[in-house]
Design a protein around this motif. Structure first.
Motif, PDB file in Angstrom:
ATOM      1  N   ARG A 191      -5.335  -3.256 -11.146  1.00  0.00           N
ATOM      2  CA  ARG A 191      -4.028  -3.301 -10.473  1.00  0.00           C
ATOM      3  C   ARG A 191      -3.989  -2.199  -9.423  1.00  0.00           C
ATOM      4  NH1 ARG A 191       0.974  -5.408 -11.382  1.00  0.00           N
ATOM      5  NH2 ARG A 191       0.346  -6.220 -13.417  1.00  0.00           N
ATOM      6  N   LEU A 192      -3.960  -2.599  -8.166  1.00  0.00           N
ATOM      7  CA  LEU A 192      -3.927  -1.646  -7.053  1.00  0.00           C
ATOM      8  C   LEU A 192      -2.508  -1.555  -6.513  1.00  0.00           C
ATOM      9  CD1 LEU A 192      -5.311   0.156  -4.897  1.00  0.00           C
ATOM     10  CD2 LEU A 192      -5.690  -1.929  -3.558  1.00  0.00           C
ATOM     11  N   THR A 193      -2.018  -0.339  -6.398  1.00  0.00           N
ATOM     12  CA  THR A 193      -0.707  -0.097  -5.784  1.00  0.00           C
ATOM     13  C   THR A 193      -0.926   0.808  -4.580  1.00  0.00           C
ATOM     14  OG1 THR A 193       0.383  -0.245  -7.930  1.00  0.00           O
ATOM     15  CG2 THR A 193       1.624   0.774  -6.123  1.00  0.00           C
ATOM     16  N   VAL A 194      -0.502   0.350  -3.422  1.00  0.00           N
ATOM     17  CA  VAL A 194      -0.616   1.131  -2.197  1.00  0.00           C
ATOM     18  C   VAL A 194       0.775   1.575  -1.784  1.00  0.00           C
ATOM     19  CG1 VAL A 194      -1.418   1.179   0.189  1.00  0.00           C
ATOM     20  CG2 VAL A 194      -2.635  -0.227  -1.509  1.00  0.00           C
ATOM     21  N   LYS A 195       0.973   2.887  -1.749  1.00  0.00           N
ATOM     22  CA  LYS A 195       2.287   3.436  -1.398  1.00  0.00           C
ATOM     23  C   LYS A 195       2.338   3.752   0.092  1.00  0.00           C
ATOM     24  CE  LYS A 195       3.566   5.361  -5.842  1.00  0.00           C
ATOM     25  NZ  LYS A 195       4.066   6.560  -6.559  1.00  0.00           N
ATOM     26  N   THR A 255       0.201  -1.543   2.418  1.00  0.00           N
ATOM     27  CA  THR A 255       1.041  -1.897   1.267  1.00  0.00           C
ATOM     28  C   THR A 255       0.825  -3.352   0.851  1.00  0.00           C
ATOM     29  OG1 THR A 255       2.869  -2.379   2.763  1.00  0.00           O
ATOM     30  CG2 THR A 255       2.823  -0.183   1.773  1.00  0.00           C
ATOM     31  N   SER A 264      -1.475  -4.295  -2.109  1.00  0.00           N
ATOM     32  CA  SER A 264      -1.052  -4.117  -3.498  1.00  0.00           C
ATOM     33  C   SER A 264      -1.149  -5.448  -4.232  1.00  0.00           C
ATOM     34  CB  SER A 264       0.385  -3.586  -3.566  1.00  0.00           C
ATOM     35  OG  SER A 264       0.480  -2.309  -2.984  1.00  0.00           O
ATOM     36  N   HIS A 269      -2.365   5.897  -1.275  1.00  0.00           N
ATOM     37  CA  HIS A 269      -1.441   5.856  -0.145  1.00  0.00           C
ATOM     38  C   HIS A 269      -2.050   5.066   0.998  1.00  0.00           C
ATOM     39  CE1 HIS A 269       0.379   9.229  -2.372  1.00  0.00           C
ATOM     40  NE2 HIS A 269       1.493   8.754  -1.841  1.00  0.00           N
ATOM     41  N   SER A 295      -6.146   0.524 -13.300  1.00  0.00           N
ATOM     42  CA  SER A 295      -5.087   0.613 -12.300  1.00  0.00           C
ATOM     43  C   SER A 295      -5.375   1.790 -11.381  1.00  0.00           C
ATOM     44  CB  SER A 295      -3.711   0.762 -12.955  1.00  0.00           C
ATOM     45  OG  SER A 295      -3.616   1.993 -13.610  1.00  0.00           O
ATOM     46  N   VAL A 340      -3.494   3.963  -7.909  1.00  0.00           N
ATOM     47  CA  VAL A 340      -2.385   4.164  -6.981  1.00  0.00           C
ATOM     48  C   VAL A 340      -2.890   5.009  -5.826  1.00  0.00           C
ATOM     49  CG1 VAL A 340      -0.049   5.061  -6.661  1.00  0.00           C
ATOM     50  CG2 VAL A 340      -0.722   4.067  -8.867  1.00  0.00           C
TER      51      VAL A 340
END
Lengths: 108, 113
Positions: free
Chosen positions: A103-107, A81, A84, A14, A10, A12
């Motif tokens: 799992r990529l999360t772009v804030k 975003t 994600s 920006h 994973s 995270v």
């Protein structure tokens, strides 16, 4: 036994960051490697890589395969975003052998 | 263009009950068809594939079975569900096994209680 390892599991970041996702594999009778993006439901096809060293590109996404070292990377530049998702790699012999995904999360 | 359908989208079934999930493909003929299961936080596990009507190959031993009664129809079944059968079931098709990318249906989320 076939093995597909994706890293990191994973990530995270920006918006605006660049990310590199890794996929290493050990597959008999390797033919090609595929990348998929999975948001909430079905994985959607991104790339199929057959030859070493030839970059495939689609907008901000690009991918390359190294058949000698048995790995592939997926790059995403200027992340948004909407990027994600879970990114899956799947070497293909007669069938696709999926990794567990990143799992990529772009804030924002 | 090709379209792949799956239903139902979600299903909650008690342990020991039967199961039938259906997948149909439009816009192509003689597709290769696949059933996958995805457990939470895991990759996709190939369960069955079919290269033609009545031709089913199983990848893993389990209490599930598959059938292909028509060229563009693929069915996943069980006579008695187990708790461990819970997961996200995906159907996919490709033009030729081993040489082309696969395209996935929307999936069925099965919860066995």
């Amino acid at each position: 036994e076939d093995k597909v390892v994706q890293s990191p599991l994973s990530l995270v970041v920006h918006e605006g960051d660049t990310v590199t996702l890794n996929c290493s594999y050990e597959v008999t009778n390797f033919r090609s490697l595929l990348w998929y993006k999975q948001e909430k439901k079905a994985p959607t096809f991104l790339f199929m890589l057959t030859s070493s060293g030839i970059e495939k590109k689609s907008g901000r996404l690009s991918s390359i395969l190294d058949k000698k070292e048995l790995f592939s990377i997926l790059n995403i530049t200027a992340t948004q975003t909407g990027d994600s998702a879970i990114y899956l790699c799947a070497p293909l012999d007669n069938d696709m052998r999926f990794g567990a995904g990143t799992r990529l999360t772009v804030k924002p | 263009s090709q379209t792949i359908h799956q239903w139902p989208a979600t299903l909650v079934q008690p342990v020991g009950s039967p199961l039938s999930l259906e997948c149909t493909v439009e816009g192509t003929s003689n597709p290769n068809l696949y059933w996958y299961r995805q457990a939470a936080g895991r990759g996709l596990q190939l369960l069955f594939y079919s290269v033609g009507i009545g031709q089913i190959s199983s990848e893993v031993p389990q209490n599930l079975s598959a059938s292909r009664p028509q060229d563009r129809q693929f069915i996943l079944s069980s006579k008695k569900l187990l708790l461990s059968d819970s997961g996200f079931y995906l159907c996919a098709w490709s033009r030729d096994r081993g040489y082309y990318e696969q395209y996935f249906g929307p999936g069925t989320r099965l919860t066995v209680t």
